[in-house]
Design an enzyme around this catalytic site. Structure first.
Site, PDB file in Angstrom:
ATOM      1  N   GLY A  65      31.547 112.779 -30.801  1.00 25.06           N
ATOM      2  CA  GLY A  65      30.352 113.429 -30.290  1.00 25.06           C
ATOM      3  C   GLY A  65      29.369 113.771 -31.391  1.00 25.06           C
ATOM      4  N   GLU A  99      29.460 119.921 -41.914  1.00 23.75           N
ATOM      5  CA  GLU A  99      30.523 120.729 -42.526  1.00 23.75           C
ATOM      6  C   GLU A  99      30.046 121.317 -43.842  1.00 23.75           C
ATOM      7  OE1 GLU A  99      34.693 118.541 -41.075  1.00 23.75           O
ATOM      8  OE2 GLU A  99      34.042 118.428 -43.167  1.00 23.75           O
TER       9      GLU A  99
END
Length: 1456
Positions: A65, A99
Site C-alpha cells: 500500500g 520511515e
C-alpha cells in the site's frame, strides 16, 4: 573499508540511552529489503539477537500500500535505537523514506539514538542526493510535497556518525555495530585476557556421536577458496562449494585431502552448496564442468581424476543447499548442528540408572508435547515427588538428552537451598551468567533481574531446569511466564510441592514414582554387592531391606552402600535397628518436607504415620476435624508435598516416611516413652500401661494385641493421659471367638479418664457395658467390634458429635438403647453379626440423619420398628436376619435410600409402599425362600439397576412390567419356580444380564425378549423343561454369552449365526472346560451331547460368524474326515483348540493361519495320520495315544518354546517300517536334511537345525526305552555329573540337550542344574507338563528337552568357564508317587556346539570321543552300578564312557 566514528552521538545522548521504561525493542532496523534482507541485514539481525538485543525487523507483508503500516510507526516509537542501512536502492522506496522521516522526528523530539550504516554507498551521495540517490529522486518528482521532507531527512542522517561499509569483512563491521549497541545500552562486557589458553577447547561429552581421533587444534575447518592448512588438526570440515570453487587447484587439492582424512580418520565432513546445484558438483556439470575443461586445457589432466572422485564423494554427502533462502537461517542451522556435535554440557548422573528408560518413556508417552522439540510452543513441565524419589536424576537425564537442541541450556541446581542462603538475586545472576558467560550483568535487585531475564531470553530457544524449587517466589523470579522465553523453549521444574506447580500453571505435571521390586533389587544389589543381583545366601535379607525401603532410590543406595561387605548377622541387626531408628542420611532428606509444615499439618502427618495409614480418607477427615486440625486443607497440603497419596480414597504414606513420623514422636525423650506424643509399638504401649508411665503428653495410642502375654489395664494406667485423643486396641487378622481369647484384662470398675477422646476403637472390649462415667462429648467414632458388650451403656448420656457406632460381631449384645437422645447426629450404625440382638429401641426409626444401618446376620431379630423419619438413609441391610418375617412399615420419607438388602430373610411379601422408594438402585432378595410374589408397584422403581431374586424357590411369577424400566441392568431369577416371563419383559430396555439358571418350571421364553437390544448375557442352564430358544434370537446383537446346557433344547435357532459378538456358547448336556491359564475373559465353550449311536455331531458349515471365539472344544464328537469346515482359519481369535477323541484322519491345512493359537489338543485321535504345518504361535501340542500318527517336518519347523506329547503313539518309533526312520532320532542333531522319520522330523529340518538350536527351547515325549547314542554323557538313575574342560563355554556353544527314560509318565518333570560355583535351580523353561488322565501308563517313554544358552539366566551372573563340573538332576512329580528314582530310570546330557549342525554322524566316533567327558558315578539311585551309564538298549556309548574315564571336552577357541 572505512568506519565513521559514532562516539560523539553516544556521548551526547547518554542520558536517553539509560532509560529503560516503556521500550518494546532495543533496536529498530530500517533497510531496503531488495538490497539486504537476505544477506547483510539478516546477519546483523541474528548477531544482535545473539547478544540479547531485542531487535525489530519488519516482515515483507507489512510493506504494502501507499501508507506506512501502523505497526512500523509503533515499532519506531517503542525502540530505543534505530539502525538505518542506507543501501543503493534505499531512496527508491517511499516506505524507507517515510520511515526515515519518522525516525528523524523521534530523534529530534525524544532524543532517540540513530546510527546510519552506509552499505556500499558514499555518504556524500546520501547527503547531496547524488548518484543512485539522484536517480531515485527523479522517480519521485510526482510527489513534490514529500520530496523536501525526504531530502531533509537524508541530509540530516548523512551527517550523523555511523559506519561506511565499502569492501572488506562484513563480519567485522557487524561485530563493531553490535558492540557499540551493547555499550549504548549500558551492557558492557567484562575485560578478559587476549590469550585465553584452553578456552576454545571442546567440552567433553559422553553422549557425543562424533569420533574422537586425537588432540584437536580446531573444532571446525572451513574449506572454501583458500589454503590446505590445519585439515588434519580439525575435528570437522565444512566444504563451501561455490560457483568458482572448482577453478582453484588449491581448493581441489584441499578437497582430496579432506576426503582422505574422512576415510582414514573418520573425520566429519559437511558440504555447503552455495548457489550451486549439488548435481553439478557430483557430475561436474555447469560451472564445475567448465572449470574442469579449463584445468585440462592448462595441463592438469593427470590430476582431474582424483579431483573428480573427491567431488563425486562430497557431492553425495548430506549438507546444505544455499540458494534462495535466508543466509542467516542457513548459518544458524549449520552452527546449531556443529554445536550439537561439540558443545553439549553433560551433567553427572549415576552409572546405574535403574528404571530410567521406563520413566522417560512414560514421560514422553504421557506428555509428548514436552519432549517434541519440533514444536515451537513454550512448554513448562513440573516433576514432583517426595525427597529421594529421583526427581533430580530424571531432570538431569532429560537435560543431557535434549540440551544440545537449544540455543541456551541452563541447569540451576539446589534452588531452595541457594535462595535461602544466598538469595534470589544470586540465582538470577547465575542464570544470566549461563546465558551470557562473558558479559557482566549489572542487576542490583530481583526486579531488575526479572526485567533483564525477560529481555535476554524472549527471543531465544531456551532449556531451563530449576531443581528443587519450594517457593512460588523462586519461579516468579526465574521463570515467571511463558512469554519470557523464545519459541520452542522448555522449562523443567522439580519440586516436592505439587500445589506450587499448579499455581504456576505448568503445562504438564509428572509424578516421580518409586521403583518396582525388580528394579529396587537391582539398584540395591549394585550398591550392596557391586553386581545386579544378590549374593548367594543374601537373597532373604536383601528382600527384607528392599521391602523396608519400599522402592525409594535414595534409601536403596544409602543402605546398599552402608551394608556393603557386612555379614548376614550384621544385616539383620541393622534391620532391627532401622525399625526404631531410621537411617540419619535418609531421614535428613525426608525431614525437610516435614519441617516446612505448619503446626496442625505436622499433627496430621504424625497421626497418619502412627494411626491412619491405609485408612479411608472420609473417616480420617472426620476424626481429624474433630481434633480441630482442618483436615481437608491439611491433607491437601500433605498430598501436594507428596507426603501422602490418596488412592481409591484411602490415605497411604510411604514406609520410610511412616518410620520417620514414628521416630519424630520420640525424638525428645528417647528413653522415656511416657512423654512421647503417640505410642504405636506394641511392646512400648505394654510397657507404658503396665508401669503406669503415661503423661499428659500422650495424645494417641495404637496397641496391636500381638503381644504374647495378657495385659492388665487399670484406670490408673490411663489416669495421667489427660490429652488422649485417639485410642485403638486391635488384633491383626483375627477375631475374638471367645472371651477367653482376649489378652486385655479390665477390672469391673474401669473408667476412661480422658475427656478428650475423639476416636475409640477397642476390638474385643472385655466388659459387658461401657462405664457409667463414660462421658466423652467430643467422641466421633465408637468402634467395639467383637466386644463382650450385652448393652451399650447403662445410663443416658449425650454424645452430640458421635457419627459412627460399630459393634460388629458382638455376639452377646442383646439390645440397643434410645440412640435418638444419646446420639442425635448419628450417621452410621453397624451391628452386623450381633447374633443375640433381640430388641431395637423404637426410636431407631426416627434417626433422621442416619445414612447407613447394617443389621446383617442378626439372626434373632424378628421385627424392626416402623420407619417414621429416616429421610437420610441410603443403605439398609437386613441380609441374614433369618427371623425377620415382615418388612417394616414405611410411614415417612425414604427418598435417599439406594440399597435395600433382604437376602436370606423370612419375608413372605413386600409391601406395596416399596414403590415409593423411587431412588432405589439395588434390591437384594436372594434366598428369600418364603417369598411368593412381588407387588406390581416394584415396576415403579425407575432408578432400579439390580434386582436379585436368586433362590426364591416359592416365587412362581414375575409381575407385568407396566412402565419402562430403562435402568435395570441385572435381573437374577435363577433357582425360582417361575414358569415364564411376562410378555412385557421388553420394557426392560437396559437389561444386560438375565439369569434363569435352574428354573425347572420354565417352559418357554417370550418373543419380546429378543427386543432387549442391550442384553449381553443370557443364562438358561438347567432349565430342564425348556425345549427351544426364540427363533429371532439373532436380533440380540450385543449377546456375548449364551448358556443353554442342561435344557431340552435339541437344536439352536438358525438365527444364532447372526450373533456376531457371541463369545461363550454352551450347548445342552456337556462338561464345561475351565478358562485358559491366561484368564481370558472371552473363552468359547462349544458344549455337545455325547451320542450313543456312534454318529458324530454335525458342525456348522462355516465358522465365519464365530470370529471372536478364543476357546473351541470339539472333543469327543466322533468327527470323521471332512467334518471340520475348511474355513476354520476364520477363527482368528482362537487360542485353544481341543480336537481330542475324534475319528478324522487329518486336520484342515487352514489351521496354520490361526496366528493366535497356542494350545492344540489331539489326544486319542487314533485315526490321525498326519499333523499339518502349525502356526508359529503354538506352544503346546498334546498328541498322546495317537497310535497312527506320522508327523511331518513342516509341522514344527517354525515353532518356539514348544512342548510335544506323543506318549503311547506306537507309530513314531516302534512301528516304523524303515530302519532308517527308526534310527533317525538317534542321529539328532546330526541328521541329513533329507531325514523324514517321524519323531526326528520334529527337530531335524534344516530350519530347525539352524534356528531352533540357537534361540528356541523345546521338549518332546515319545515311546521308547533307550537314550539316543549321540547323547554321550549317560547314567542310570535320575542324576548325572560331568567334568568340564577349560574354556568349554565359547562362541560355538549353543546349549544343552537333556534326556531321561521315564518308567511311567508323571504329571511334571523338572531339571535342576548345579555347579561347583553356582546353583541355578530349575531349568524353568525346559520343564514339561504332561496332559493326560487315567491310570499310569505301563510303557516306557523318552523325554527329550533342549535349552539354548541364550535363554539361561545363569550365564549372566558369572563366567561358566570357572566351573569345573556340572550336576543335573531330574525330578518327577506325580500324584501317586513323588519319588524321582521310581520314575526316571536313566538320564543323559549333551553339550551342543555349532559344528554339530554341519552333518557330523555317529560313524565319526573319533570326533565324538575327542569331546567326551568322564561320567562321575553317584550310586544313590540303584546299587551295583559301576559306571556303565547304559543298558543294552544303548549300546555304543557305554563303551565310550567306561573305557575312557578321563576324557575331557576340548574345543578350539574362535580365532582372535
Amino acid at each position: 573499508m572505512a568506519f565513521a566514528n559514532p562516539q560523539s552521538q553516544r556521548a551526547s545522548s547518554s542520558s536517553s540511552s539509560i532509560s529503560t521504561g516503556g521500550w518494546n525493542y532495543d533496536v529498530f532496523l530500517s533497510f531496503m529489503g531488495e538490497d539486504t534482507r537476505h544477506n547483510f541485514t539478516d546477519h546483523l539481525y541474528r548477531a544482535l539477537n545473539r547478544k540479547g538485543i531485542r531487535t525489530f525487523r519488519d516482515a515483507e507483508e507489512l510493506r504494502k500500500g501507499e501508507e506506512i503500516a501502523p505497526e512500523l510507526l509503533k515499532a519506531i516509537e517503542k525502540s530505543r535505537i534505530c539502525l538505518i542501512i542506507l543501501s543503493k536502492n534505499y531512496a527508491r522506496s517511499r516506505w524507507c523514506l517515510e520511515e526515515l522521516v519518522k525516525i528523524m522526528e523521534r530523534r529530534q523530539s525524544m532524543g532517540q539514538l540513530v546510527f546510519p550504516i552506509f552499505y556500499h554507498v558514499d555518504p556524500s551521495d546520501v547527503r547531496r542526493q547524488t548518484g543512485s540517490y539522484e536517480q531515485a529522486f527523479e522517480r519521485h518528482e510526482r510527489n513534490p510535497d514529500q520530496i523536501q521532507r525526504w531530502r531533509g531527512a537524508l541530509t540530516v542522517v548523512a551527517n550523523i556518525n555511523g559506519w561506511y561499509l565499502q569492501d572488506g569483512s562484513e563480519a567485522l563491521v557487524i561485530e563493531e555495530i553490535t558492540s557499540t549497541i551493547c555499550r549504548s545500552l549500558n551492557r558492557e562486557l567484562l575485560h578478559v585476557e587476549k590469550n585465553l589458553v584452553g578456552m576454545d577447547c571442546p567440552r567433553a561429552s559422553s553422549s557425543s556421536s562424533c569420533t574422537s581421533i586425537g588432540p584437536w587444534d580446531y573444532e571446525v575447518f572451513l574449506s572454501f577458496k583458500g589454503l590446505l592448512y590445519a585439515i588434519e588438526k580439525s575435528r570437522l570440515v565444512l566444504v563451501i562449494l561455490s560457483h568458482n570453487y572448482a577453478r582453484s587447484n588449491w581448493c581441489l587439492e584441499e578437497l582430496v585431502r579432506i576426503m582422505e582424512c574422512r576415510e582414514e580418520m573418520g573425520k566429519i565432513v559437511f558440504p555447503v552448496f552455495y548457489h550451486v546445484d549439488p548435481s553439478h558438483v557430483r557430475n561436474q556439470k555447469g560451472s564445475y564442468g567448465e572449470a574442469f575443461a579449463y584445468h585440462e586445457r592448462n595441463g592438469f589432466g593427470h590430476q582431474t581424476q582424483r579431483w573428480r572422485a573427491a567431488l563425486r564423494e562430497v557431492g553425495s554427502l548430506s549438507g546444505w543447499h544455499v540458494h534462495d533462502w535466508s543466509e542467516a537461517d542457513y548459518i544458524e542451522d549449520i552452527t546449531h548442528v556443529i554445536l550439537m556435535r561439540f558443545s553439549q554440557k553433560i551433567l553427572h548422573v549415576d552409572k546405574k540408572l535403574i528404571g530410567m528408560d521406563y520413566r522417560l518413556d512414560q514421560l514422553e508417552e504421557n506428555f509428548p508435547q514436552i519432549i517434541d522439540l519440533l514444536s515451537n510452543d513454550v512448554r513448562m513441565v513440573g516433576i514432583y515427588g517426595f525427597g529421594g524419589i529421583g526427581k533430580t536424576t530424571i531432570a538431569k537425564v532429560l537435560y543431557n538428552q535434549i540440551s544440545a537442541q537449544f540455543m541456551i541450556a541452563s541447569f540451576i541446581a539446589n534452588v531452595r537451598e541457594d535462595s535461602k542462603s544466598r538469595g534470589l538475586l544470586h540465582l538470577q545472576k547465575q542464570l544470566l551468567q549461563d546465558i551470557f558467560p562473558r558479559r557482566k550483568n549489572f542487576i542490583s535487585n530481583v526486579d531488575e533481574g526479572i526485567h533483564m531475564i525477560k529481555d535476554r531470553l524472549c527471543f531465544k530457544k531456551v532449556l531451563l531446569v530449576l531443581d528443587d524449587v519450594d517457593d512460588l517466589n523462586q519461579l516468579e523470579a526465574l521463570a515467571g511466564d511463558h512469554n519470557w522465553f523464545g519459541l520452542g523453549s522448555r522449562i523443567i521444574v522439580t519440586t516436592r510441592d505439587k500445589h506450587l506447580l499448579e499455581v504456576h500453571e505448568m503445562d504438564a505435571l509428572y509424578e516421580a514414582k518409586k521403583l518396582d521390586h525388580k528394579e529396587a533389587v537391582e539398584l540395591f544389589s549394585w550398591n550392596a554387592f557391586k553386581q545386579n543381583h544378590p549374593k548367594e545366601d543374601y537373597e532373604i535379607v536383601t528382600n527384607s531391606v528392599v521391602h523396608y525401603v519400599n522402592g525409594l532410590p535414595l534409601g536403596l543406595k544409602v543402605l546398599g552402600s552402608f551394608l556393603y561387605g557386612k555379614t548376614i548377622q550384621q544385616w539383620k541387626s541393622e534391620l532391627h535397628k532401622l525399625e526404631r531408628e531410621p537411617n540419619r542420611e535418609i531421614q535428613c532428606v525426608l525431614m525437610r518436607s516435614y519441617d516446612e509444615l505448619d503446626r496442625t499439618q505436622k499433627q496430621i502427618f504424625l497421626d497418619v504415620a502412627c494411626f491412619f495409614n491405609g485408612e479411608d480418607k472420609d473417616f480420617v477427615t472426620r476424626i481429624l476435624d474433630a481434633c480441630n486440625f482442618f483436615a481437608e486443607s491439611g491433607l491437601r497440603v500433605l498430598g501436594d508435598k507428596c507426603l501422602i497419596s490418596i488412592i481409591d480414597n484411602n490415605i497411604w504414606m510411604h514406609d520410610l516416611l511412616r518410620h520417620m513420623g514414628r521416630g519424630i514422636v520420640g525424638q525428645k525423650f528417647p528413653e522415656d516413652p511416657g512423654k512421647w506424643s503417640r505410642l504405636c509399638y506394641p511392646e512400648v504401649v505394654s510397657r507404658v500401661l503396665t508401669r503406669k508411665m503415661g503423661t499428659k503428653a500422650i495424645k494417641g495410642i495404637l496397641f496391636n494385641l500381638s503381644i504374647p502375654k495378657p495385659i492388665h489395664i487399670t484406670t490408673e494406667s490411663l489416669e495421667m493421659m489427660k490429652n488422649l485423643r485417639l485410642l485403638k486396641i486391635y488384633l491383626d487378622h483375627e477375631s475374638f471367638s471367645t472371651r477367653e481369647d482376649n489378652k486385655v484384662k479390665l477390672s469391673k470398675d474401669f473408667e476412661f479418664p480422658s475427656l478428650e477422646l475423639r476416636y475409640l476403637y477397642w476390638q474385643g472390649y472385655p466388659l459387658e457395658s461401657l462405664p457409667s462415667s463414660f462421658f466423652v462429648e467430643d467422641l466421633v467414632e465408637l468402634d467395639m467390634r467383637y466386644s463382650s458388650l450385652t448393652q451399650l451403656w447403662e445410663n443416658d448420656m449425650l454424645l452430640e458429635k458421635l457419627n459412627t457406632i460399630r459393634l460388629s460381631c458382638s455376639q452377646h449384645l442383646i439390645e440397643i438403647p434410645d440412640i435418638s437422645i444419646c446420639a442425635p447426629n448419628l450417621e452410621k450404625l453397624i451391628l452386623d453379626g450381633c447374633s443375640s440382638l433381640l430388641i431395637l429401641h423404637p426410636s431407631i426409626g426416627k434417626l433422621s440423619k442416619l445414612i447407613l444401618l447394617n443389621l446383617k446376620n442378626c439372626k434373632k431379630l424378628s421385627s424392626f420398628p416402623s420407619i417414621i423419619d429416616m429421610k437420610a438413609l441410603e443403605i439398609l441391610n437386613f441380609s441374614g436376619c433369618s427371623g425377620l418375617k415382615k418388612f417394616p412399615d414405611i410411614r415417612g420419607n425414604m427418598d435417599h435410600l439406594l440399597e435395600l438388602h433382604l437376602a436370606s430373610t423370612a419375608i413372605e411379601e413386600l409391601p406395596s409402599s416399596i414403590g415409593h422408594i423411587t431412588r432405589l438402585v439395588l434390591l437384594d432378595l436372594k434366598r428369600c425362600k418364603n417369598l411368593k410374589s412381588l407387588p406390581t408397584s416394584i415396576c415403579r422403581l425407575k432408578s432400579l439397576e439390580y434386582l436379585f431374586l436368586s433362590g426364591c424357590s416359592k416365587l412362581e411369577n414375575f409381575p407385568e412390567v407396566m412402565v419402562d424400566m430403562e435402568n435395570l441392568k441385572e435381573l437374577l431369577l435363577d433357582g425360582t419356580s417361575i414358569e415364564g416371563l411376562p410378555s412385557s419383559i421388553d420394557r426392560l430396555k437396559g437389561l444386560v444380564l438375565l439369569n434363569m439358571r435352574k428354573c425347572q418350571n420354565l417352559v418357554s421364553l417370550p418373543k419380546g425378549m429378543c427386543k432387549l437390544t442391550s442384553l449381553e448375557t443370557l443364562i438358561v442352564s438347567g432349565c430342564s423343561q425348556l425345549n427351544n430358544l426364540p427363533r429371532n434370537l439373532g436380533s440380540l446383537q450385543r449377546l456375548a454369552q449364551l448358556h443353554a446346557d442342561g435344557t431340552a433344547i435339541t437344536q439352536p435357532p438358525e438365527s444364532i449365526v447372526l450373533l456376531r459378538n457371541l463369545q461363550v456358547l454352551i450347548y445342552p448336556g456337556c462338561k464345561i472346560l475351565a478358562p485358559t491359564s491366561l484368564g481370558s475373559l472371552f473363552s468359547f465353550w462349544l458344549m455337545h451331547r455325547n451320542s450313543s449311536n456312534g454318529v458324530g455331531l454335525r458342525l456348522p458349515s462355516s465358522f465365519f460368524s464365530f470370529r471372536s471365539f478364543t476357546n473351541l472344544d470339539l472333543s469327543d464328537l466322533k468327527l470323521i474326515e471332512g467334518a471340520i469346515p475348511n474355513d476354520i482359519c476364520s477363527l482368528i481369535s482362537l487360542k485353544k483348540l481341543d480336537l481330542s477323541r475324534n475319528n478324522f484322519l487329518s486336520i484342515p491345512a487352514g489351521i496354520s493361519q490361526l496366528t493366535n493359537l497356542k494350545d492344540l489338543r489331539l489326544g486319542h485321535c487314533q485315526s490321525l495320520i498326519i499333523i499339518p504345518e502349525l502356526p508359529p504361535s503354538i506352544r503346546d501340542v498334546d498328541a498322546h495315544n495317537c497310535t497312527a500318527l506320522f508327523p511331518t517336518s513342516s509341522s514344527v519347523c517354525t515353532l518356539q518354546g514348544l512342548q510335544f506329547l506323543f506318549y503311547n503313539c506306537s507309530k513314531p518309533v516302534e512301528d516304523q517300517s524303515s530302519d532308517q526312520k527308526r534310527n533317525a532320532l538317534q542321529r539328532f542333531p546330526h541328521n541329513d536334511a533329507s531325514s523324514s522319520a517321524s519323531v526326528s522330523s520334529v527337530t531335524t529340518s534344516p530350519v530347525v537345525r539352524q534356528k531352533l538350536l540357537e534361540n528356541i527351547a523345546f521338549s518332546i515325549v515319545f515311546p521308547g526305552s533307550g537314550i539316543p547314542e549321540w547323547i554321550w554323557h549317560q547314567n542310570v538313575g535320575s542324576f548325572i555329573k560331568i567334568e568340564l574342560p577349560t574354556d568349554w563355554y565359547n562362541d560355538d556353544f549353543l546349549g544343552f540337550v537333556l534326556c531321561s527314560i521315564l518308567e511311567h509318565l508323571p504329571e511334571r518333570i523338572i531339571c535342576r542344574l548345579n555347579s561347583d560355583v553356582f546353583y541355578y535351580g530349575d531349568f524353568k523353561d525346559i520343564g514339561h507338563d504332561f496332559h493326560w488322565k487315567g491310570d499310569i501308563l505301563g510303557s516306557e517313554h523318552v523325554w527329550l528337552g533342549y535349552q539354548p544358552c541364550s535363554q539361561l539366566r545363569l550365564f549372566q551372573f558369572n563366567d561358566p568357564n570357572d566351573w569345573n563340573y556340572i550336576e543335573i538332576s531330574f525330578e518327577a512329580a506325580h500324584r501317586f508317587n513323588s519319588s524321582a528314582s521310581n520314575v526316571v530310570k536313566k538320564c543323559g546330557v549333551c553339550l551342543i556346539y555349532a559344528e554339530d549342525l554341519e552333518g557330523i554322524h555317529l560313524q565319526n566316533r573319533k570326533q565324538l570321543k575327542s569331546r567326551g567327558c568322564n561320567v562321575v558315578e553317584r550310586s544313590s539311585d540303584r546299587d551295583g552300578l559301576h559306571g556303565s551309564g547304559m543298558d543294552s538298549s544303548s549300546s555304543g556309548s557305554s563303551q565310550g564312557a567306561s573305557n575312557s574315564p578321563t576324557l575331557k571336552l576340548k574345543r578350539k577357541r574362535p580365532q582372535e
